[in-house]
Design an enzyme around this catalytic site. Structure first.
Site, PDB file in Angstrom:
ATOM      1  N   ALA A   1       0.874  -1.165  -0.044  1.00 47.19           N
ATOM      2  CA  ALA A   1       0.030   0.096  -0.088  1.00 47.19           C
ATOM      3  C   ALA A   1       0.945   1.132  -0.032  1.00 47.19           C
ATOM      4  CB  ALA A   1      -0.987   0.114   1.345  1.00 47.19           C
TER       5      ALA A   1
ATOM      6  N   GLY B   1       1.429   4.667   2.183  1.00 47.40           N
ATOM      7  CA  GLY B   1       1.323   5.226   3.608  1.00 47.40           C
ATOM      8  C   GLY B   1       1.473   6.870   3.310  1.00 47.40           C
ATOM      9  N   GLY B   2       1.472   7.500   4.345  1.00 50.94           N
ATOM     10  CA  GLY B   2       1.459   8.907   4.258  1.00 50.94           C
ATOM     11  C   GLY B   2       2.647   9.538   3.840  1.00 50.94           C
TER      12      GLY B   2
ATOM     13  N   GLY C   1       5.374   7.201   2.435  1.00 52.94           N
ATOM     14  CA  GLY C   1       5.898   6.554   1.512  1.00 52.94           C
ATOM     15  C   GLY C   1       5.293   5.139   1.320  1.00 52.94           C
ATOM     16  N   TRP C   2       5.937   4.147   0.373  1.00 55.82           N
ATOM     17  CA  TRP C   2       5.368   2.767   0.099  1.00 55.82           C
ATOM     18  C   TRP C   2       5.525   1.901   1.240  1.00 55.82           C
ATOM     19  CZ3 TRP C   2       1.986   3.117  -3.709  1.00 55.82           C
ATOM     20  CH2 TRP C   2       2.082   4.196  -4.606  1.00 55.82           C
TER      21      TRP C   2
ATOM     22  N   LYS D   1       8.251   0.282   5.668  1.00 50.80           N
ATOM     23  CA  LYS D   1       7.571   1.532   5.752  1.00 50.80           C
ATOM     24  C   LYS D   1       8.726   2.571   5.179  1.00 50.80           C
ATOM     25  CE  LYS D   1       4.974   4.933   6.065  1.00 50.80           C
ATOM     26  NZ  LYS D   1       3.978   5.520   5.114  1.00 50.80           N
TER      27      LYS D   1
ATOM     28  N   ASP E   1      -0.404  11.363  13.147  1.00 49.12           N
ATOM     29  CA  ASP E   1      -1.295  10.823  11.866  1.00 49.12           C
ATOM     30  C   ASP E   1      -2.273   9.927  12.108  1.00 49.12           C
ATOM     31  OD1 ASP E   1      -1.841  11.243   9.197  1.00 49.12           O
ATOM     32  OD2 ASP E   1      -0.258   9.781   8.424  1.00 49.12           O
TER      33      ASP E   1
END
Length: 746
Positions: free
Chosen positions: A134, A136-137, A139-140, A157, A261
């Site tokens: 997926a 993320g805020g 990075g991948w 992450k 976050d």
């Protein structure tokens, strides 16, 4: 190298990446479709296992499998595409889709909006990438296998990019604290690795345990999907998830860290656990906000960040927004009447969220622990059910109230009931005066952080004046001391001094006074003593908004609504309190009063019968039930009286025999007075011609006739006369006996 042919007039050259070194465009438009990854599908465990949250909510164990129909795109929306220096890149033009990788036309920095690690790539000579999971805020996120640990699955992450190795090394060292975190509701960070990306340069990766499950964002989407019938998102589950998230936030905050976050995307629902994931934004609570990681719609305002920086309250703001997002997509849950749209528990939930997301920083919850206590109270309210399922409330912000707010309905009639020369007395429903309620409501527990907390714990006083004398010896200036003085002065009917003490408490609080619910509570008490019921209700409502999980404000609001003639609201508040805690007998008596006002004798008795045997007010409830069954009630018309039925009277007699009165004596004073009251009403029933069905016995006599009941009532009045301590009372009772005695020839 070849010349650029993508744009007319461009003099750039195509470099190894396939892009022009001047215009940054690829030589062939990229396909519109990019990589996609399957979202998991959740099903209940075949064993129907469950796990318990906060000893309240049983959540089903879920198993997860890769979904075939629902997929997640592995690219970045165009509106979120910016180069490292903040210039918009990768945007559509002239009907062509935007580039997903290339160079910024303005600053020439490379960009890429696709996963940077291909399957098989080895990070830090240890972690072999399996696939991208997926975005993320920051990075991948990738699934990888740890070559040093028997190829166990881990998640990578990507969070950090740096243009030089020294900066990256410093950033890596700064984030080593993540490896020390150890909490069951936080994904475990086990390493921090770096990898040299050919486009973005050196990149840092947090290495975490791989979790098999779905995010709360995916869960709420699945709950709306009819194909995933095993997935539900009822309100009690939302609050259970919230309880676990707050435990994680509290753990971070106590260690001087902020999450920054919080949102549904960053919380995972695994088989039997809630896990906060994506630790890329975790930072030290240093009061700053530069480089803060957050998400639109969940962050506090820019003005607040500039004034106060990131704080635990900004984390709780984002958590409140997370609860609101889940609530918007909730699904009905079985056997949770407290979660109905019109239930008070839902209103309490909305107030919980409203305080967490209040625009005023001072009005929000200060700590995750504080909010968790209120969340659990709301959860108990939503789960409250049948009498046999109720549990006593754990410790709250209020001390248990010893006084029963019943105005004497639960005690045996006093002797002056018969000495005031009144006949045909109608049952007093038992609504206490406002002053009695002000002094009988639960008292807030002292703040453990108050400077005089230790002294206050040691104080024991038998009465209000003694309490004032002891409070005068406390050397510290203390808000709690002033509030104690306020209550003591109210008990002594000195409203002026009580108001002065409350004002002194507000002065000590300073700018915090407006947001302190204790002051609103005591203002309401002052207004009750002055019989300003409407004003008191407004202050109690303010308290309810600040501590929506507490029982005491709802009990107070119920009384105010009852006094204001709003029986529907009164019943709503009383019922919410009573369904939740079987030891809140004042709420049961409040509901019984409302039933009596509606001439629902059986309904009032049914409520009183729910007071449990372990309650200190159990005997009072049993006495009240006998009085309700055997008394005259005010009828629906002026001057009308509702008499009990013969069935009511028979039941009252049966219940009277089981009451423990007068220390267990068979013919004690209290039993004599209750017996006299029953015989009086029985005579009225016989006179009305409705006496058929009365069961002969010691109370009614045998055979059961009007003459027989008159004879028994004569004896009752003469027995009561023996209880009189004044000659005039004795004479009145003897006169009553003579007036009711059957006529004889001599």
């Amino acid at each position: 190298m070849t010349a650029c042919t993508r744009t007319a007039g461009c003099t750039g050259t195509v470099i190894a990446t396939g892009h022009c070194d001047r215009c940054g465009l690829a030589q062939a438009p990229p396909t519109a479709r990019v990589g996609r990854t399957a979202r998991p599908v959740a099903t209940r465990s075949s064993q129907q296992d469950s796990w318990l949250v906060a000893s309240l909510v049983s959540l089903p164990v879920l198993t997860f499998s890769a979904g075939q129909a629902t997929t997640q795109p592995l690219d970045v929306p165009e509106q979120e595409r910016f180069c490292a220096k903040g210039h918009p890149v990768g945007r559509s033009r002239a009907g062509r889709p935007g580039l997903v990788k290339g160079f910024c036309p303005r600053c020439r920095t490379p960009f890429r909006f696709l996963p940077g690690l291909d399957p098989g790539t080895v990070v830090a000579d240890r972690y072999e990438v399996v696939r991208c999971l997926a975005r993320g805020g920051q990075g991948w996120i990738y699934l990888a296998k740890d070559a040093h640990q028997d190829h166990i699955e881990v998640a990578l992450k990507g969070v950090l990019h740096a243009n030089d190795e020294k900066a990256l090394a410093a950033a890596v060292q700064e984030r080593r604290f993540l490896n020390s975190l150890d909490h069951p509701n936080i994904v475990r960070s086990i390493d921090f690795a770096t990898h040299d990306d050919p486009v973005t340069g050196p990149t840092g990766y947090i290495v975490m345990d791989y979790l098999d499950g779905m995010s709360l964002r995916s869960l709420l989407n699945a709950a709306k999907d009819p194909r995933q019938s095993d997935v539900a998102l009822p309100l009690d589950h939302i609050l259970a998830y919230g309880h676990e998230i707050l435990a994680a936030l509290d753990y971070l905050h106590r260690r001087g860290l902020l999450y920054t976050d919080m949102k549904p995307d960053n919380v995972m629902r695994t088989a039997d656990r809630i896990k906060v994931i994506d630790l890329g934004g975790v930072r030290r609570a240093d009061g700053g906000h530069a480089g803060l990681v957050g998400s639109t719609g969940f962050m506090v305002t820019r003005e607040e960040l500039q004034e106060r920086g990131a704080t635990p309250r900004s984390d709780l703001f984002a958590f409140g927004r997370t609860l609101a997002e889940l609530f918007r997509h909730r699904t009905p849950g079985p056997d949770t009447p407290g979660a109905a749209d019109d239930a008070l528990g839902v209103e309490s939930f909305r107030r919980l969220v409203a305080r967490a997301t209040h625009p005023d920083w001072n009005r929000r919850f200060a700590t995750a622990h504080e909010m968790s206590e209120q969340l659990l109270g709301v959860l108990r309210e939503i789960l409250a059910g049948a009498p046999d399922q109720r549990q006593a409330e754990p410790v709250s912000l209020f001390q248990p109230a010893a006084r029963l707010l019943d105005a004497g309905l639960g005690v045996v009639l006093p002797l002056d009931t018969w000495t005031v020369e009144q006949d045909g007395v109608v049952l007093d429903h038992g609504c206490p005066t406002a002053r009695v309620v002000a002094l009988g409501l639960p008292v807030p527990r002292p703040d453990p952080d108050d400077p005089a907390a230790d002294e206050l714990r040691a104080i024991e006083a038998p009465d209000a004046q003694s309490l004032l004398n002891k409070l005068a010896t406390v050397p510290q200036q203390s808000v709690e001391v002033e509030l104690g003085r306020c209550r003591a002065h109210l008990a002594l009917d000195d409203v002026h001094s009580a108001a002065a003490a409350l004002a002194a408490a507000g002065t000590l609080l300073g700018t915090r006074a407006e947001a302190d619910w204790r002051l609103a509570w005591h203002r309401a008490l002052l207004m009750l003593v002055g019989d300003r019921i409407g004003d008191a209700a407004k202050e109690f409502d303010t308290v309810y908004a600040d501590i929506p999980g507490e029982i005491a404000p709802k009990l107070a609001l119920a009384y105010c609504a009852e006094r204001l003639g709003d029986d529907a609201s009164a019943a709503r508040y009383y019922a919410a309190v009573w369904r939740r805690d079987p030891f809140q007998a004042s709420a049961a008596f409040g509901l019984a009063r409302l039933r009596l006002a509606a001439i629902d004798r059986a309904g009032a008795v049914a409520i009183l019968d729910e007071v449990p045997a372990l309650s200190r007010h159990h005997d009072a409830a049993r006495i009240a039930a006998v009085r309700v069954l055997s008394s005259r009630l005010a009828g629906g018309r002026p001057a009308a009286v509702d008499l009990p039925t013969t069935r009511d009277l028979n039941e009252a007699v049966d219940r009277l025999a089981t009451l423990h009165l007068d220390g267990g004596e068979r013919h004690g004073e209290a039993r004599e007075r209750l017996t006299a009251a029953i015989r009086e009403v029985t005579l009225d029933v016989l006179r009305s011609g409705a006496g058929t069905g009365l069961v002969p016995g010691p109370v009614f006599g045998a055979p059961l006739t009007e003459r027989g009941v008159r004879t028994l009532l004569d004896r009752s009045y003469r027995a009561l006369a023996q209880q009189a301590h004044r000659a005039e009372d004795h004479h009145v009772l003897v006169d009553r006996a003579n007036a009711v005695r059957p006529r004889t020839r001599w």
